[in-house]
Design an enzyme around this catalytic site. Sequence first.
Site, PDB file in Angstrom:
ATOM      1  N   ASP A  97       0.822  -1.213   0.000  1.00 37.95           N
ATOM      2  CA  ASP A  97       0.000   0.000   0.000  1.00 37.95           C
ATOM      3  C   ASP A  97       0.858   1.265   0.000  1.00 37.95           C
ATOM      4  O   ASP A  97       2.023   1.240   0.404  1.00 37.95           O
ATOM      5  CB  ASP A  97      -0.870   0.045   1.267  1.00 37.95           C
ATOM      6  CG  ASP A  97      -1.930  -1.053   1.284  1.00 37.95           C
ATOM      7  OD1 ASP A  97      -1.895  -1.929   0.397  1.00 37.95           O
ATOM      8  OD2 ASP A  97      -2.786  -1.022   2.187  1.00 37.95           O
ATOM      9  N   ASP A  98       0.216   2.364  -0.392  1.00 39.38           N
ATOM     10  CA  ASP A  98       0.728   3.743  -0.233  1.00 39.38           C
ATOM     11  C   ASP A  98       1.788   4.173  -1.257  1.00 39.38           C
ATOM     12  O   ASP A  98       2.304   5.283  -1.179  1.00 39.38           O
ATOM     13  CB  ASP A  98       1.302   4.000   1.180  1.00 39.38           C
ATOM     14  CG  ASP A  98       0.275   3.780   2.272  1.00 39.38           C
ATOM     15  OD1 ASP A  98      -0.887   3.498   1.944  1.00 39.38           O
ATOM     16  OD2 ASP A  98       0.638   3.896   3.460  1.00 39.38           O
ATOM     17  N   HIS A 151      -5.964   2.983  -3.962  1.00 34.27           N
ATOM     18  CA  HIS A 151      -5.899   3.209  -2.510  1.00 34.27           C
ATOM     19  C   HIS A 151      -6.287   4.650  -2.175  1.00 34.27           C
ATOM     20  O   HIS A 151      -5.808   5.202  -1.183  1.00 34.27           O
ATOM     21  CB  HIS A 151      -4.483   2.882  -2.028  1.00 34.27           C
ATOM     22  CG  HIS A 151      -4.328   2.709  -0.544  1.00 34.27           C
ATOM     23  ND1 HIS A 151      -5.208   1.995   0.227  1.00 34.27           N
ATOM     24  CD2 HIS A 151      -3.360   3.151   0.319  1.00 34.27           C
ATOM     25  CE1 HIS A 151      -4.807   2.010   1.498  1.00 34.27           C
ATOM     26  NE2 HIS A 151      -3.693   2.718   1.580  1.00 34.27           N
ATOM     27  N   HIS A 155      -5.140   9.803   0.581  1.00 35.89           N
ATOM     28  CA  HIS A 155      -4.937   9.021   1.806  1.00 35.89           C
ATOM     29  C   HIS A 155      -5.201   9.839   3.065  1.00 35.89           C
ATOM     30  O   HIS A 155      -4.855   9.440   4.179  1.00 35.89           O
ATOM     31  CB  HIS A 155      -3.513   8.437   1.851  1.00 35.89           C
ATOM     32  CG  HIS A 155      -3.383   7.185   2.683  1.00 35.89           C
ATOM     33  ND1 HIS A 155      -3.327   7.191   4.050  1.00 35.89           N
ATOM     34  CD2 HIS A 155      -3.295   5.882   2.328  1.00 35.89           C
ATOM     35  CE1 HIS A 155      -3.202   5.944   4.493  1.00 35.89           C
ATOM     36  NE2 HIS A 155      -3.192   5.134   3.466  1.00 35.89           N
ATOM     37  N   HIS A 263       3.737  -2.258   3.076  1.00 36.28           N
ATOM     38  CA  HIS A 263       3.727  -0.893   2.546  1.00 36.28           C
ATOM     39  C   HIS A 263       4.979  -0.610   1.725  1.00 36.28           C
ATOM     40  O   HIS A 263       6.082  -0.943   2.169  1.00 36.28           O
ATOM     41  CB  HIS A 263       3.613   0.114   3.694  1.00 36.28           C
ATOM     42  CG  HIS A 263       2.274   0.072   4.373  1.00 36.28           C
ATOM     43  ND1 HIS A 263       1.973  -0.875   5.326  1.00 36.28           N
ATOM     44  CD2 HIS A 263       1.151   0.811   4.189  1.00 36.28           C
ATOM     45  CE1 HIS A 263       0.716  -0.702   5.722  1.00 36.28           C
ATOM     46  NE2 HIS A 263       0.190   0.306   5.054  1.00 36.28           N
TER      47      HIS A 263
HETATM   48 ZN   LIG Z   1      -2.535   3.165   3.256  1.00 29.29          ZN
END
Ligand SMILES: [Zn+2]
Length: 293
Positions: A97-98, A151, A155, A263
Amino acid sequence: MKKNNFYKKKKHKMVISTIVAALLIVSTGLGIKNFFFNKQEKNKVVQASVEEEKSKESNNKDNKKHDDYSIDRNDVANMLNGKYPKDGKKYVFLTFDDGPNAQTTEDILNILKEKDVKATFFVLGSNIEKSDKMKSLIKREIEDGHAIGNHSYSHKYDLLYPKGKVDIKYFMEEIDKTNEVLKSVLGEDFETKVIRMPGGHLSRHKDPNINELDKELEVNKITNIDWNCVNGDAEGKPYTEEQMLENVKKSSKNTNKAIVLMHDAPGKKKTRDILSKVIDYFKEQGYEFKTIK
Ligand SMILES: [Zn+2]
């Protein structure tokens, strides 16, 4: 005179036979040359078609391979909620993620390539737009056979979930925005209906708007995918690499469908540093590596 004539005739005959012989040699030579030349050409043609077949085969194999390792998002969601039929097969979904980011994404891609396994990247539109380098990383993710999920764009919890309630209209706008960014980099044909909510869906079980968001996602055929396995890189604890590996082993112990939360973010260098060991562990345990489509 008679004798002279006789010799002349003989000489004449000899000249003719020499010419005939010479012609024969030349034509035979040409024939042999043509024979070999044709054979060479034929070989070239045969070789070319063999090459063509081979490349067709490998393309088919690639496609087949891709079909083999990507699993429909709704099946993956069912694996998480326990509704997937118990087939006894061991699947692991590595998810990051991210990203993308300049510190670890490229290294992660190199490790995945070296280990010959595929993963799913839940990316942020705002990160992709940071630079051409970030755009090229997204392209590489696709070229290397990985999957990309959405995602959100920013965020930012205070924008997505103001006062602890998901702002459905705004949330969907961010999903759309990141989809547009992805299309601008990967081409209009690119589409993903896989999302991971920042913070996860599970953590929003008290959110009064969550059921309404679920309906909105369903109407748009979008599926949220959470996780059931962690290395701990989201917990903000100073885990050692050994402890992170232990987190992965512990959290995946009781499932043969492991969706691993990781991540590719600047502060998560240990996730990159232990990745080879995480992959080796799942290989040793007999898991197949899958992506979410
Ligand atoms: Zn995230």
